[in-house]
Design a protein around this motif. Structure first.
Motif, PDB file in Angstrom:
ATOM      1  N   LEU A 139      42.807  49.971  33.376  1.00  0.00           N
ATOM      2  CA  LEU A 139      43.097  49.277  34.749  1.00  0.00           C
ATOM      3  C   LEU A 139      41.566  49.555  35.528  1.00  0.00           C
ATOM      4  O   LEU A 139      40.941  50.453  35.261  1.00  0.00           O
ATOM      5  N   VAL A 140      41.553  48.310  36.489  1.00  0.00           N
ATOM      6  CA  VAL A 140      40.170  48.488  37.115  1.00  0.00           C
ATOM      7  C   VAL A 140      40.578  49.202  38.507  1.00  0.00           C
ATOM      8  O   VAL A 140      41.309  48.569  39.454  1.00  0.00           O
ATOM      9  N   LEU A 141      39.840  50.304  38.878  1.00  0.00           N
ATOM     10  CA  LEU A 141      40.185  50.852  40.241  1.00  0.00           C
ATOM     11  C   LEU A 141      39.558  50.043  41.345  1.00  0.00           C
ATOM     12  O   LEU A 141      38.451  49.515  41.510  1.00  0.00           O
ATOM     13  N   VAL A 142      40.593  50.025  42.382  1.00  0.00           N
ATOM     14  CA  VAL A 142      40.008  49.299  43.541  1.00  0.00           C
ATOM     15  C   VAL A 142      40.024  50.411  44.676  1.00  0.00           C
ATOM     16  O   VAL A 142      41.179  50.906  45.114  1.00  0.00           O
ATOM     17  N   HIS A 143      38.896  50.993  45.058  1.00  0.00           N
ATOM     18  CA  HIS A 143      38.775  52.342  45.690  1.00  0.00           C
ATOM     19  C   HIS A 143      39.122  51.945  46.989  1.00  0.00           C
ATOM     20  O   HIS A 143      38.766  50.881  47.592  1.00  0.00           O
ATOM     21  N   PRO A 144      39.694  52.871  48.041  1.00  0.00           N
ATOM     22  CA  PRO A 144      39.893  52.483  49.264  1.00  0.00           C
ATOM     23  C   PRO A 144      38.826  52.475  50.482  1.00  0.00           C
ATOM     24  O   PRO A 144      38.684  51.709  51.261  1.00  0.00           O
ATOM     25  N   TYR A 145      37.580  53.162  50.102  1.00  0.00           N
ATOM     26  CA  TYR A 145      36.369  53.093  50.785  1.00  0.00           C
ATOM     27  C   TYR A 145      35.137  53.296  49.949  1.00  0.00           C
ATOM     28  O   TYR A 145      34.086  52.596  50.454  1.00  0.00           O
ATOM     29  N   ASP A 146      35.047  53.989  49.011  1.00  0.00           N
ATOM     30  CA  ASP A 146      33.652  54.118  48.362  1.00  0.00           C
ATOM     31  C   ASP A 146      33.222  53.193  47.579  1.00  0.00           C
ATOM     32  O   ASP A 146      33.101  53.338  46.259  1.00  0.00           O
ATOM     33  N   VAL A 185      44.613  45.658  38.064  1.00  0.00           N
ATOM     34  CA  VAL A 185      44.106  46.775  39.066  1.00  0.00           C
ATOM     35  C   VAL A 185      44.789  47.864  39.370  1.00  0.00           C
ATOM     36  O   VAL A 185      46.226  47.607  39.296  1.00  0.00           O
ATOM     37  N   ILE A 186      44.404  48.944  39.793  1.00  0.00           N
ATOM     38  CA  ILE A 186      45.003  49.986  40.247  1.00  0.00           C
ATOM     39  C   ILE A 186      44.295  50.514  41.503  1.00  0.00           C
ATOM     40  O   ILE A 186      43.001  50.627  41.689  1.00  0.00           O
ATOM     41  N   ALA A 187      45.217  51.298  42.256  1.00  0.00           N
ATOM     42  CA  ALA A 187      44.557  51.724  43.629  1.00  0.00           C
ATOM     43  C   ALA A 187      45.483  52.835  43.903  1.00  0.00           C
ATOM     44  O   ALA A 187      46.750  53.018  43.477  1.00  0.00           O
ATOM     45  N   MET A 188      44.945  53.808  44.920  1.00  0.00           N
ATOM     46  CA  MET A 188      45.608  54.806  45.183  1.00  0.00           C
ATOM     47  C   MET A 188      45.786  55.164  46.621  1.00  0.00           C
ATOM     48  O   MET A 188      44.660  55.051  47.514  1.00  0.00           O
ATOM     49  N   SER A 189      46.635  55.161  47.273  1.00  0.00           N
ATOM     50  CA  SER A 189      47.058  55.050  48.876  1.00  0.00           C
ATOM     51  C   SER A 189      48.445  55.442  49.237  1.00  0.00           C
ATOM     52  O   SER A 189      49.341  55.063  48.195  1.00  0.00           O
ATOM     53  N   ALA A 190      48.516  55.959  50.368  1.00  0.00           N
ATOM     54  CA  ALA A 190      49.967  56.340  50.884  1.00  0.00           C
ATOM     55  C   ALA A 190      50.333  55.283  52.124  1.00  0.00           C
ATOM     56  O   ALA A 190      51.150  55.292  52.848  1.00  0.00           O
ATOM     57  N   GLY A 191      49.301  54.204  52.191  1.00  0.00           N
ATOM     58  CA  GLY A 191      49.575  53.261  53.231  1.00  0.00           C
ATOM     59  C   GLY A 191      48.853  52.023  53.121  1.00  0.00           C
ATOM     60  O   GLY A 191      49.158  51.104  52.247  1.00  0.00           O
ATOM     61  N   ASN A 192      48.078  51.737  54.012  1.00  0.00           N
ATOM     62  CA  ASN A 192      47.441  50.341  54.305  1.00  0.00           C
ATOM     63  C   ASN A 192      46.872  49.897  53.210  1.00  0.00           C
ATOM     64  O   ASN A 192      46.790  48.481  52.926  1.00  0.00           O
ATOM     65  N   HIS A 193      45.958  50.496  52.652  1.00  0.00           N
ATOM     66  CA  HIS A 193      45.099  50.243  51.297  1.00  0.00           C
ATOM     67  C   HIS A 193      46.189  49.562  50.565  1.00  0.00           C
ATOM     68  O   HIS A 193      45.814  48.697  49.804  1.00  0.00           O
ATOM     69  N   ALA A 194      47.044  50.364  49.824  1.00  0.00           N
ATOM     70  CA  ALA A 194      48.138  50.102  49.157  1.00  0.00           C
ATOM     71  C   ALA A 194      48.671  48.817  49.304  1.00  0.00           C
ATOM     72  O   ALA A 194      48.696  47.801  48.524  1.00  0.00           O
ATOM     73  N   GLN A 195      49.075  48.491  50.635  1.00  0.00           N
ATOM     74  CA  GLN A 195      49.719  47.233  50.900  1.00  0.00           C
ATOM     75  C   GLN A 195      48.857  46.146  50.797  1.00  0.00           C
ATOM     76  O   GLN A 195      49.018  44.849  50.378  1.00  0.00           O
ATOM     77  N   ALA A 196      47.424  46.231  51.231  1.00  0.00           N
ATOM     78  CA  ALA A 196      46.351  45.114  51.259  1.00  0.00           C
ATOM     79  C   ALA A 196      46.200  44.825  49.962  1.00  0.00           C
ATOM     80  O   ALA A 196      45.978  43.689  49.514  1.00  0.00           O
ATOM     81  N   VAL A 197      45.979  45.754  48.795  1.00  0.00           N
ATOM     82  CA  VAL A 197      45.742  45.523  47.333  1.00  0.00           C
ATOM     83  C   VAL A 197      46.944  44.747  46.771  1.00  0.00           C
ATOM     84  O   VAL A 197      46.836  43.815  46.214  1.00  0.00           O
ATOM     85  N   ALA A 198      48.158  45.277  47.316  1.00  0.00           N
ATOM     86  CA  ALA A 198      49.476  44.545  46.405  1.00  0.00           C
ATOM     87  C   ALA A 198      49.596  43.401  47.120  1.00  0.00           C
ATOM     88  O   ALA A 198      49.745  42.349  46.012  1.00  0.00           O
ATOM     89  N   TYR A 199      49.370  42.803  48.274  1.00  0.00           N
ATOM     90  CA  TYR A 199      49.521  41.664  48.875  1.00  0.00           C
ATOM     91  C   TYR A 199      48.451  40.649  48.012  1.00  0.00           C
ATOM     92  O   TYR A 199      48.846  39.413  47.530  1.00  0.00           O
ATOM     93  N   HIS A 200      47.228  40.969  48.134  1.00  0.00           N
ATOM     94  CA  HIS A 200      46.125  40.155  47.803  1.00  0.00           C
ATOM     95  C   HIS A 200      46.155  39.998  46.326  1.00  0.00           C
ATOM     96  O   HIS A 200      45.635  38.863  45.778  1.00  0.00           O
ATOM     97  N   PHE A 220      43.153  46.285  58.729  1.00  0.00           N
ATOM     98  CA  PHE A 220      41.773  45.570  58.311  1.00  0.00           C
ATOM     99  C   PHE A 220      41.684  45.744  56.819  1.00  0.00           C
ATOM    100  O   PHE A 220      40.860  45.220  56.418  1.00  0.00           O
ATOM    101  N   LYS A 221      42.421  46.665  56.289  1.00  0.00           N
ATOM    102  CA  LYS A 221      42.215  46.844  54.682  1.00  0.00           C
ATOM    103  C   LYS A 221      42.156  45.598  53.714  1.00  0.00           C
ATOM    104  O   LYS A 221      41.684  45.412  52.861  1.00  0.00           O
ATOM    105  N   GLU A 222      42.960  44.448  54.344  1.00  0.00           N
ATOM    106  CA  GLU A 222      42.688  43.218  53.695  1.00  0.00           C
ATOM    107  C   GLU A 222      41.578  42.837  53.201  1.00  0.00           C
ATOM    108  O   GLU A 222      41.269  42.242  52.434  1.00  0.00           O
ATOM    109  N   ARG A 223      40.529  42.983  54.223  1.00  0.00           N
ATOM    110  CA  ARG A 223      38.958  42.151  54.048  1.00  0.00           C
ATOM    111  C   ARG A 223      38.425  43.030  52.752  1.00  0.00           C
ATOM    112  O   ARG A 223      37.841  42.106  51.896  1.00  0.00           O
ATOM    113  N   GLY A 224      38.338  44.321  52.941  1.00  0.00           N
ATOM    114  CA  GLY A 224      37.872  44.873  51.659  1.00  0.00           C
ATOM    115  C   GLY A 224      38.454  44.693  50.384  1.00  0.00           C
ATOM    116  O   GLY A 224      37.737  44.253  49.361  1.00  0.00           O
TER     117      GLY A 224
END
Length: 419
Positions: A153-160, A84-99, A63-67
């Protein structure tokens, strides 16, 4: 969520229905409009009328792609150029990278050094620059802050983040478009972005629907926040996608206002739920994705007879781990059984045992002789047999038949067979 404190009204909340509807317009056609379908097999298993939202069918299986996409589309031209920059060990990382790659936005993803190689490789495959730093997400955060300071870099937070929450809330709109007759929607909680967005959308349009959050018992972060308790988090959980020690400020406020309850689930229930999705629904769920079903399995009386929507939020699970879960569940159901027996060390005994098991419709999978155990007579041997059976009753029938031939049989558990 009930509390002695005054609760904020929906107009006081940082994300509104209008925000979620705007996010839906922004991402239309750029993410999968995943199916929301009845699951008769899971309904028979649980006693509830189960419907499933298959977010594991997104391109990056989460679901992380949506946000992530909603946040990226909100960037100015100047911010896009900076990256942009994101911090993640999993799904959020791949969603940000892909889009980010799709939109031509440079992306840097900071991942702990302990992140499985397959996840690192997947993130890099989408064109992101991966920086490995620290052993935990908390350690990686220091690197994120440094890179933001150094590179702008602009932070793309995983949830907040308001846009992240609004994007995740589009799941709620799609659920209501398909079936507004639900009694309950169960949503996994990590940092709280998913349940916050869904709760905003659903409570605005169908306030009678109960929203229940579910966390792994080893990581009761939101549960503790809402009950005024200290969160004692730690341990290896199958639901690593929701193993979050600190929930967000925005997500806490929304959850406290709109979510009816948060329940905790044990590891055994999560494991059973992952297997049930695969065996009964023929779909892959990671531990976090199966948490909603785990809640029904662990608390069946609470949901029996209700029409319940589950958000299968992700399907990124290590294949080796999934294989282990399948075998363990077969053992629990008595469909894969290991036995140990003392036998005389003479020709024909193994054939006699194998023939008996076969005549009773058992299937021998593995056999091991042990002749050096000190508690085995010099002219004897210890025999371990792993066999497939129909169920526990069938396994017991075979064991009784072997005992009727004079063999002393011990049934082994999974830990013993690993020795």
């Amino acid at each position: 969520m009930s509390s002695d404190q005054a609760q904020p009204t929906p107009t006081d909340l940082p994300v509104t229905l209008a925000d979620v509807e705007e996010a839906a317009r922004l991402i239309e056609g750029q993410v999968v409009h995943t199916p929301f379908l009845p699951a008769p097999s899971l309904s028979r298993l649980t006693g509830a009328d189960v419907w499933v939202k298959f977010e594991n069918q997104q391109y990056v299986n989460s679901f992380k792609e949506r946000g992530a996409l909603t946040r990226l589309l909100d960037l100015s031209d100047e911010e896009r150029a900076r990256g942009v920059i994101a911090m993640s060990a999993g799904n959020h990382a791949q969603a940000v990278a892909y889009h980010a790659s799709r939109l031509g936005i440079p992306a840097t993803i900071v991942m702990p050094t302990t992140t499985p190689h397959v996840k690192v490789a997947a993130t890099r495959s989408f064109g992101a620059t991966v920086v490995l730093a620290g052993e935990t997400i908390a350690d990686a955060q220091e690197t994120v802050e440094r890179l933001i300071s150094e590179r702008g870099l602009v932070l793309v937070h995983p949830y907040d983040d308001k846009r992240i929450i609004a994007g995740q809330g589009t799941i709620g709109l799609e659920i209501l478009d398909k079936n507004a007759e639900l009694d309950t929607i169960i949503v996994p909680i990590g940092g709280g972005g998913l349940i916050s967005g869904i709760a905003v959308a659903v409570k605005a349009k169908a306030p009678e629907i109960e929203i229940i959050g579910v966390e792994a018992a080893l990581y009761p972060s939101m549960y503790a926040e809402l009950h005024g308790e200290e969160a004692r988090c730690g341990g290896n959980t199958l639901a690593e996608g929701i193993a979050v020690k600190n929930v967000g400020k925005l997500t806490r406020k929304i959850t406290q206002a709109l979510v009816d309850d948060v329940v905790l689930v044990e590891e055994a229930a999560i494991e059973r739920a992952v297997n049930a999705f695969l065996a009964l629904q023929k779909t892959v769920a990671e531990g976090a994705g199966a948490a909603g079903l785990a809640a029904i399995l662990q608390h069946p009386e609470r949901f029996r007879g209700k029409r319940v929507g589950l958000v299968l939020c992700g399907g990124n699970i290590d294949p080796r781990l999934l294989a282990s879960i399948i075998v363990r569940e077969l053992a629990r159901e008595g469909r894969m059984v290991a036995i140990r027996m003392g036998i005389p060390d003479r020709p024909g005994v193994l054939g006699e045992i194998s023939t008996l098991i076969g005549e009773m419709d058992g299937n021998v999978v593995e056999v091991a002789h042990h002749r050096l155990f000190l508690d085995v007579p010099a002219k004897g041997a210890m025999l371990d047999v792993t066999m497939e059976t129909r169920d526990n009753d069938h396994a017991d029938e075979i064991i009784r038949a072997l005992e009727g031939r004079g063999y002393k049989v011990d049934r082994l558990d999974a830990a013993e067979t690993a020795d």
